[in-house]
Scaffold this motif. Sequence first.
Motif, PDB file in Angstrom:
ATOM      1  N   SER A  84       0.756  -1.267  -0.038  1.00 25.99           N
ATOM      2  CA  SER A  84      -0.042   0.160  -0.126  1.00 25.99           C
ATOM      3  C   SER A  84       0.898   1.155   0.050  1.00 25.99           C
ATOM      4  CB  SER A  84      -0.707   0.030   1.230  1.00 25.99           C
ATOM      5  OG  SER A  84      -1.934  -1.070   1.180  1.00 25.99           O
ATOM      6  N   ASP A  85       1.849   1.207   0.897  1.00 28.45           N
ATOM      7  CA  ASP A  85       2.756   2.554   0.774  1.00 28.45           C
ATOM      8  C   ASP A  85       3.416   2.571  -0.581  1.00 28.45           C
ATOM      9  OD1 ASP A  85       2.337   2.706   3.503  1.00 28.45           O
ATOM     10  OD2 ASP A  85       4.132   1.781   4.281  1.00 28.45           O
ATOM     11  N   LEU A  86       3.880   1.326  -1.196  1.00 27.47           N
ATOM     12  CA  LEU A  86       4.715   1.497  -2.326  1.00 27.47           C
ATOM     13  C   LEU A  86       3.680   1.905  -3.277  1.00 27.47           C
ATOM     14  CD1 LEU A  86       7.078   0.642  -3.924  1.00 27.47           C
ATOM     15  CD2 LEU A  86       6.465  -1.417  -4.148  1.00 27.47           C
ATOM     16  N   ILE A  87       2.527   1.711  -3.488  1.00 25.57           N
ATOM     17  CA  ILE A  87       1.469   2.325  -4.420  1.00 25.57           C
ATOM     18  C   ILE A  87       1.241   3.750  -4.212  1.00 25.57           C
ATOM     19  CG2 ILE A  87      -0.997   2.362  -4.901  1.00 25.57           C
ATOM     20  CD1 ILE A  87      -1.090  -0.809  -3.917  1.00 25.57           C
ATOM     21  N   ASP A  88       1.159   4.065  -3.087  1.00 24.78           N
ATOM     22  CA  ASP A  88       1.046   5.641  -2.793  1.00 24.78           C
ATOM     23  C   ASP A  88       2.377   6.452  -3.215  1.00 24.78           C
ATOM     24  OD1 ASP A  88      -1.313   5.100  -1.367  1.00 24.78           O
ATOM     25  OD2 ASP A  88      -0.623   5.223   0.612  1.00 24.78           O
ATOM     26  N   LYS A  89       3.505   5.800  -3.095  1.00 20.00           N
ATOM     27  CA  LYS A  89       4.671   6.457  -3.559  1.00 20.00           C
ATOM     28  C   LYS A  89       4.624   6.371  -5.245  1.00 20.00           C
ATOM     29  CE  LYS A  89       7.530   5.198   0.511  1.00 20.00           C
ATOM     30  NZ  LYS A  89       8.741   4.492   0.966  1.00 20.00           N
ATOM     31  N   CYS A  90       4.323   5.226  -5.764  1.00 23.93           N
ATOM     32  CA  CYS A  90       4.328   5.228  -7.272  1.00 23.93           C
ATOM     33  C   CYS A  90       3.362   6.088  -7.908  1.00 23.93           C
ATOM     34  CB  CYS A  90       3.967   3.636  -7.661  1.00 23.93           C
ATOM     35  SG  CYS A  90       5.349   2.728  -7.348  1.00 23.93           S
ATOM     36  N   GLN A  91       2.095   6.324  -7.076  1.00 22.57           N
ATOM     37  CA  GLN A  91       1.108   7.262  -7.581  1.00 22.57           C
ATOM     38  C   GLN A  91       1.533   8.513  -7.458  1.00 22.57           C
ATOM     39  OE1 GLN A  91      -2.234   5.920  -5.201  1.00 22.57           O
ATOM     40  NE2 GLN A  91      -3.163   4.776  -7.023  1.00 22.57           N
ATOM     41  N   ALA A  92       2.090   8.993  -6.410  1.00 26.65           N
ATOM     42  CA  ALA A  92       2.925  10.325  -6.181  1.00 26.65           C
ATOM     43  C   ALA A  92       3.966  10.499  -7.352  1.00 26.65           C
ATOM     44  CB  ALA A  92       3.390  10.374  -5.161  1.00 26.65           C
ATOM     45  N   SER A  93       4.684   9.588  -7.687  1.00 22.34           N
ATOM     46  CA  SER A  93       5.634   9.664  -8.846  1.00 22.34           C
ATOM     47  C   SER A  93       5.319   9.877 -10.097  1.00 22.34           C
ATOM     48  CB  SER A  93       6.647   8.567  -8.540  1.00 22.34           C
ATOM     49  OG  SER A  93       7.538   8.542  -9.650  1.00 22.34           O
ATOM     50  N   ARG A  94       4.142   9.077 -10.287  1.00 17.85           N
ATOM     51  CA  ARG A  94       3.330   9.185 -11.298  1.00 17.85           C
ATOM     52  C   ARG A  94       2.888  10.487 -11.739  1.00 17.85           C
ATOM     53  NH1 ARG A  94      -1.295  10.031 -13.317  1.00 17.85           N
ATOM     54  NH2 ARG A  94      -2.375   8.985 -14.758  1.00 17.85           N
ATOM     55  N   ASN A  95       2.110  11.117 -10.667  1.00 21.80           N
ATOM     56  CA  ASN A  95       1.511  12.334 -10.669  1.00 21.80           C
ATOM     57  C   ASN A  95       2.456  13.357 -11.012  1.00 21.80           C
ATOM     58  OD1 ASN A  95      -0.934  11.119 -10.326  1.00 21.80           O
ATOM     59  ND2 ASN A  95      -1.241  11.716  -8.103  1.00 21.80           N
ATOM     60  N   THR A  96       3.398  13.394 -10.482  1.00 22.32           N
ATOM     61  CA  THR A  96       4.503  14.354 -10.607  1.00 22.32           C
ATOM     62  C   THR A  96       5.052  14.126 -12.032  1.00 22.32           C
ATOM     63  OG1 THR A  96       5.185  14.278  -8.347  1.00 22.32           O
ATOM     64  CG2 THR A  96       6.879  15.294  -9.800  1.00 22.32           C
ATOM     65  N   PHE A  97       5.418  12.947 -12.438  1.00 25.95           N
ATOM     66  CA  PHE A  97       5.708  12.892 -13.600  1.00 25.95           C
ATOM     67  C   PHE A  97       4.914  13.153 -14.837  1.00 25.95           C
ATOM     68  CE2 PHE A  97       6.054  10.440 -17.859  1.00 25.95           C
ATOM     69  CZ  PHE A  97       7.468  10.445 -18.024  1.00 25.95           C
ATOM     70  N   GLU A  98       3.591  13.075 -14.778  1.00 27.19           N
ATOM     71  CA  GLU A  98       2.522  13.636 -15.609  1.00 27.19           C
ATOM     72  C   GLU A  98       2.589  15.209 -15.465  1.00 27.19           C
ATOM     73  OE1 GLU A  98      -2.207  12.578 -16.526  1.00 27.19           O
ATOM     74  OE2 GLU A  98      -1.541  12.752 -14.458  1.00 27.19           O
ATOM     75  N   GLN A  99       2.587  15.757 -14.538  1.00 25.10           N
ATOM     76  CA  GLN A  99       2.558  17.145 -14.229  1.00 25.10           C
ATOM     77  C   GLN A  99       3.750  17.732 -15.163  1.00 25.10           C
ATOM     78  OE1 GLN A  99       2.255  18.214 -10.257  1.00 25.10           O
ATOM     79  NE2 GLN A  99       0.252  17.931 -10.223  1.00 25.10           N
ATOM     80  N   ASP A 100       5.054  17.196 -14.863  1.00 22.60           N
ATOM     81  CA  ASP A 100       6.163  17.558 -15.253  1.00 22.60           C
ATOM     82  C   ASP A 100       6.019  17.671 -17.049  1.00 22.60           C
ATOM     83  OD1 ASP A 100       7.136  18.429 -12.969  1.00 22.60           O
ATOM     84  OD2 ASP A 100       8.335  16.661 -12.530  1.00 22.60           O
ATOM     85  N   HIS A 101       5.591  16.506 -17.391  1.00 24.73           N
ATOM     86  CA  HIS A 101       5.457  16.246 -18.875  1.00 24.73           C
ATOM     87  C   HIS A 101       4.365  16.424 -19.511  1.00 24.73           C
ATOM     88  CE1 HIS A 101       9.126  14.055 -17.382  1.00 24.73           C
ATOM     89  NE2 HIS A 101       9.425  14.436 -18.459  1.00 24.73           N
ATOM     90  N   GLN A 102       3.276  17.312 -18.862  1.00 22.25           N
ATOM     91  CA  GLN A 102       2.012  17.566 -19.550  1.00 22.25           C
ATOM     92  C   GLN A 102       2.010  17.906 -21.008  1.00 22.25           C
ATOM     93  OE1 GLN A 102      -0.696  17.061 -17.657  1.00 22.25           O
ATOM     94  NE2 GLN A 102      -1.892  17.244 -19.483  1.00 22.25           N
ATOM     95  N   SER A 103       3.021  18.858 -21.558  1.00 20.20           N
ATOM     96  CA  SER A 103       2.904  19.369 -22.702  1.00 20.20           C
ATOM     97  C   SER A 103       3.466  18.266 -23.573  1.00 20.20           C
ATOM     98  CB  SER A 103       3.922  20.626 -22.918  1.00 20.20           C
ATOM     99  OG  SER A 103       4.987  20.180 -22.601  1.00 20.20           O
ATOM    100  N   GLU A 104       4.174  17.043 -23.155  1.00 17.99           N
ATOM    101  CA  GLU A 104       4.529  16.171 -24.163  1.00 17.99           C
ATOM    102  C   GLU A 104       3.631  14.978 -24.198  1.00 17.99           C
ATOM    103  OE1 GLU A 104       8.953  15.128 -23.215  1.00 17.99           O
ATOM    104  OE2 GLU A 104       8.392  16.419 -21.632  1.00 17.99           O
TER     105      GLU A 104
END
Length: 90
Positions: free
Chosen positions: A65-85
């Motif tokens: 569960s903790d790993l899922i939370d971390k992966c989701q946060a990482s995914r969300n950050t990645f998505e925000q950082d690469h939104q234009s791409e």
Amino acid sequence: MKPRQQLDLMNKIIRELEDLKNSQTSVLKKIAQIEADNINLNEEALSDALPEIHERVDDSIQKVSDLIDKCQASRNTFEQDHQSELVEPT
């Protein structure tokens, strides 16, 4: 790897982790049922072993569960950082 591919892979891994968590939850339910059935049977080997197994599976669920939370946060950050791409051309 292109950003879209990375995001897709991140989503896939999160889904697989969720599936793993669900499987572990099913295992935990089965262990609890065996523990409940053993109240009537009172088999010493089960009484000795099951609490530790229960605890380890429960700990594993929490770690996943903790790993899922971390992966989701990482995914969300990645998505925000690469939104234009990630925007599909129209």
